[in-house]
Design a protein around this motif. Structure first.
Motif, mmCIF file in Angstrom:
data_model
loop_
_atom_site.group_PDB
_atom_site.id
_atom_site.type_symbol
_atom_site.label_atom_id
_atom_site.label_comp_id
_atom_site.label_asym_id
_atom_site.label_seq_id
_atom_site.Cartn_x
_atom_site.Cartn_y
_atom_site.Cartn_z
ATOM 1 N N GLU A 196 0.800 -1.227 0.000
ATOM 2 C CA GLU A 196 0.000 0.000 0.000
ATOM 3 C C GLU A 196 0.834 1.280 0.000
ATOM 4 O OE1 GLU A 196 -3.059 -0.446 3.001
ATOM 5 O OE2 GLU A 196 -3.841 -2.199 1.902
ATOM 6 N N LYS A 197 2.142 1.136 0.365
ATOM 7 C CA LYS A 197 2.985 2.337 0.439
ATOM 8 C C LYS A 197 3.631 2.687 -0.916
ATOM 9 C CE LYS A 197 4.692 0.819 4.302
ATOM 10 N NZ LYS A 197 5.726 0.250 4.987
ATOM 11 N N THR A 198 3.540 1.757 -1.847
ATOM 12 C CA THR A 198 4.238 1.992 -3.107
ATOM 13 C C THR A 198 3.629 3.168 -3.892
ATOM 14 O OG1 THR A 198 5.040 0.989 -5.141
ATOM 15 C CG2 THR A 198 2.851 0.321 -4.433
ATOM 16 N N ARG A 199 4.512 3.911 -4.584
ATOM 17 C CA ARG A 199 4.049 5.024 -5.422
ATOM 18 C C ARG A 199 4.093 4.612 -6.888
ATOM 19 N NH1 ARG A 199 1.292 8.479 -2.928
ATOM 20 N NH2 ARG A 199 1.911 10.210 -4.238
ATOM 21 N N LYS A 200 4.449 3.365 -7.121
ATOM 22 C CA LYS A 200 4.514 2.879 -8.499
ATOM 23 C C LYS A 200 3.108 2.825 -9.087
ATOM 24 C CE LYS A 200 6.821 -0.667 -10.598
ATOM 25 N NZ LYS A 200 7.655 -1.863 -10.705
ATOM 26 N N LEU A 201 2.983 3.057 -10.369
ATOM 27 C CA LEU A 201 1.655 3.122 -10.974
ATOM 28 C C LEU A 201 1.306 1.893 -11.812
ATOM 29 C CD1 LEU A 201 1.765 6.847 -12.123
ATOM 30 C CD2 LEU A 201 0.444 5.921 -10.221
ATOM 31 N N ILE A 202 2.337 1.189 -12.255
ATOM 32 C CA ILE A 202 2.053 0.039 -13.128
ATOM 33 C C ILE A 202 2.871 -1.169 -12.693
ATOM 34 C CG2 ILE A 202 3.638 0.893 -14.927
ATOM 35 C CD1 ILE A 202 1.183 -0.192 -16.833
#
Ligand code: PRP
Length: 212
Positions: A34-40
């Motif tokens: 849930e902390k990831t800022r990755k989009l894909i």
């Protein structure tokens, strides 16, 4: 192998869809962080790519082919009116689109009075009142907490999603009419449906096996 790209509607639906995919062996561990800022996110082994988007944008990505497949609520599909194929009812996120209000508004509906209708779904509300009920109303677009509208006198009724009915109950409102049942659907880009028919049909077949 070409990637099959999935656009998932952010939030509760994405979580439930990923759980379903896991049951048929499609996993994407990275996406659960849930902390990831990755989009894909990519599953190289299976040739799948996933991204999360605002629910309203999912049909847009699918219509233009930026995603081959989208998982999104029927409410959004109806409201956006994009050109795509709706291929499968995932049976999750079941709820209803309803006309709601205080008991006192029932008469206005029965008498086809010129009332105000607040909603996040002006397209669905217009279609219901104009084309199905043949009742002229004034539609007011809101972006959230729709139940407030009849309480503070902005409108007589609302058109909104009812799931458990708790929000209505806690605010002294009722379901007055049902517009349509809703649930999460799989939508497919029209070109992808032809080009990737085998993989997409296989995926639906697998889902059929785990959805009762
Ligand atoms: C949705 C919907 C209702 C509520 C219905 O709102 O608009 O307000 O859920 O659920 P219930 O019948 O189980 O109470 P959402 O939480 O999406 O927020 P919103 O106010 O921004 O629309």
């Amino acid at each position: 192998m070409r990637y099959i790209t999935f656009a998932l509607a952010k939030g509760r639906l994405a979580k439930k869809s990923l759980e379903l995919f896991e049951q048929i062996g499609i996993t994407c561990e990275e996406m659960k962080d849930e902390k990831t800022r990755k989009l894909i996110f990519t599953n190289e082994e299976l040739g799948y790519r996933f991204f999360l988007a605002k629910a309203n944008d999912v049909p847009t990505y699918v219509e233009y082919g930026a995603a081959d497949i989208g998982i999104v609520g029927k409410d959004t599909i109806l409201e956006e009116g994009r050109s795509l194929y709706e291929v499968y009812d995932l049976g999750i996120g079941k709820c209803r689109m309803c006309v709601c209000g205080p008991e006192s508004a029932r008469e206005c509906l029965e008498n086809h009075e010129l009332i105000r209708v607040a909603t996040k779904y002006p397209g669905i509300a217009k279609d219901y009142f104009y084309n199905k009920k043949h009742q002229t109303v004034e539609i007011i677009k809101l972006n959230g907490s729709i139940e407030l509208a009849p309480i503070v006198g902005l409108s007589e009724v609302i058109v909104d999603i009812v799931e458990t009915g708790a929000t209505l109950r806690e605010n002294g409102l009722l379901v007055l009419e049902e517009v349509c049942p809703l649930s999460a659907r799989m939508v497919v880009n029209q070109v992808s449906m032809r080009m990737e028919n085998e993989r997409i049909a296989g995926l639906i077949e697998q889902l059929r096996g785990v959805i009762v």
